[in-house]
Design a protein around this motif. Structure first.
Motif, short mmCIF file in Angstrom:
data_model
loop_
_atom_site.label_atom_id
_atom_site.label_comp_id
_atom_site.label_asym_id
_atom_site.label_seq_id
_atom_site.Cartn_x
_atom_site.Cartn_y
_atom_site.Cartn_z
N CYS A 97 0.79 -1.28 0.03
CA CYS A 97 -0.19 0.10 0.13
C CYS A 97 1.12 1.34 0.15
O CYS A 97 2.08 1.16 0.06
CB CYS A 97 -1.03 0.12 1.19
SG CYS A 97 -0.05 0.25 2.80
N ASP A 98 0.34 2.39 -0.08
CA ASP A 98 1.03 3.79 -0.36
C ASP A 98 1.78 4.08 0.94
O ASP A 98 3.06 4.38 1.14
CB ASP A 98 0.09 4.83 -0.42
CG ASP A 98 -0.56 4.86 -1.69
OD1 ASP A 98 -0.02 4.16 -2.67
OD2 ASP A 98 -1.52 5.54 -2.02
N ARG A 99 1.04 3.49 2.39
CA ARG A 99 1.89 3.68 3.29
C ARG A 99 3.17 2.94 3.83
O ARG A 99 4.15 3.33 4.01
CB ARG A 99 0.81 3.48 4.61
CG ARG A 99 -0.37 4.58 4.74
CD ARG A 99 -1.41 4.08 5.84
NE ARG A 99 -2.58 4.93 5.61
CZ ARG A 99 -3.63 4.58 6.32
NH1 ARG A 99 -3.67 3.83 7.26
NH2 ARG A 99 -4.73 5.59 6.32
N ARG A 101 4.78 1.46 1.27
CA ARG A 101 5.96 2.13 0.23
C ARG A 101 6.60 3.22 0.78
O ARG A 101 7.69 3.46 0.39
CB ARG A 101 5.14 2.15 -1.05
CG ARG A 101 4.84 0.91 -1.85
CD ARG A 101 4.67 1.04 -3.32
NE ARG A 101 3.67 1.98 -3.60
CZ ARG A 101 2.33 1.53 -4.01
NH1 ARG A 101 1.89 0.44 -3.89
NH2 ARG A 101 1.34 2.47 -4.05
#
Length: 335
Positions: A97-99, A101
């Motif tokens: 997920c973005d967090r 990464r």
């Protein structure tokens, strides 16, 4: 293998459970030492909020402060881990997920905590399985006591770093438990003048050479360039804001059992920055390095080491009769 199992509020027993296997991407660790944490106590008593929100449930196998030796590796894992003494990250993000990464896997929406949430078994057991990506190797010179103090040390190091202090400045830590004492030790190692405030002056503070330890009644009126709240008292977050110098920082790493209140007008009008700290993930490497180069010795924090069969009594608040002044109790599953 033997493992501690929480079967309900106030109920814990050592059970024979199926030993973990090294799944692809994972390792199995033979646990040498595991610390008992306030979170473990809350899971035992049933006071942990996760039990109300459905993030944790019984039966539960706790333990997230640990060290051990890798005894098996799964498919895709470097065989060089075999035989290494390690510790590991408690918080396991999804990884994509973005967090995650962005390096914030500790706040991933699907984050699983070893020994705490979503059914992931913990380290109060003879063996533990976890992803190889969560491993941190320990130097050969680091003993099991220090190895099991890396996780709380990592939390404390993150809290100290968040205070944004320079050598010669003054830090006040609210709370004289293991985390508060560790924050003060990291501060002292960086040339910061460290003070603590608690309900009393613990004997272990003197053992650690920490002399600026006060109660609320004896706390001197000094300019505090940062305040770290490492307590579980609901009134202390507001006190931290009252005590810190304007335009400086308060850091919150303690969690009260009931809601705390802050007047954001005070925060704004005094231009204070408030920082929350969740987990030690980003501090693990730094804590290992500080222990390895003897910047600080956290071992006096451990009051006693007992076997797995004594863990339920420890969770219920009973200290071993021969325990020293350190607040932390360690478990050796091999005893």
């Amino acid at each position: 293998m033997r493992a501690l199992v929480l079967t309900g509020p106030g109920k814990a027993e050592v059970q024979e459970v199926e030993a973990p296997l090294a799944a692809p991407g994972e390792v199995v660790v033979d646990v040498e030492r595991a610390g008992v944490c306030g979170t473990d106590v809350e899971l035992f008593t049933g006071e942990m909020s996760y039990l109300r929100t459905g993030r944790s449930w019984y039966p539960l196998r706790p333990g997230h402060e640990w060290t051990g030796v890798v005894s098996a590796v799964g498919e895709g894992v470097d065989g060089g881990w075999l035989g290494r003494r390690v510790t590991g990250d408690t918080m396991l993000g999804c990884g994509h997920c973005d967090r995650c990464r962005a390096g914030h896997h500790h706040v991933c929406a699907d984050m699983v905590e070893i020994g705490i949430s979503r059914g992931r078994p913990g380290a109060l057991a003879e063996r533990l399985a976890l992803p190889a990506t969560a491993l941190h190797a320990l130097p050969d010179t680091m003993d099991a006591t220090l190895g099991a103090l890396v996780e709380p040390g990592a939390n404390a190091l993150r809290a100290f770093r968040a205070a944004g202090l320079r050598p010669g400045e003054r830090l006040l830590v609210l709370g004289t438990g293991a985390i508060g004492l560790l924050v003060a030790l990291f501060a002292r190692a960086e040339g910061v003048e460290a003070h603590l405030m608690g309900l009393h002056t613990p004997d272990v503070a003197r053992t650690l050479g920490l002399t600026g330890v006060w109660t609320r009644e004896t706390l001197p009126e000094l300019p505090w360039h940062a305040v770290v709240d490492a307590s579980n008292a609901p009134q202390l977050p507001a006190l931290a804001l009252d005590l810190v110098e304007p335009a400086r920082r308060v850091v919150y790493i303690g969690l009260a059992g009931t809601p705390s209140t802050l007047d954001t007008r005070d925060l704004l009008l005094r231009d204070v920055t408030a920082v929350g700290i969740l987990g030690g993930s980003a501090g693990l490497a730094g804590a290992i390095a500080a222990y390895a180069d003897a910047s600080l010795d956290a071992r006096p924090l451990v009051g006693a080491t007992v076997g797995l069969d004594a863990t339920a009594d420890v969770l219920a608040g009973h200290r071993p009769d021969d325990a020293g002044p350190g607040p932390k109790i360690h478990i050796d599953p091999r005893l």
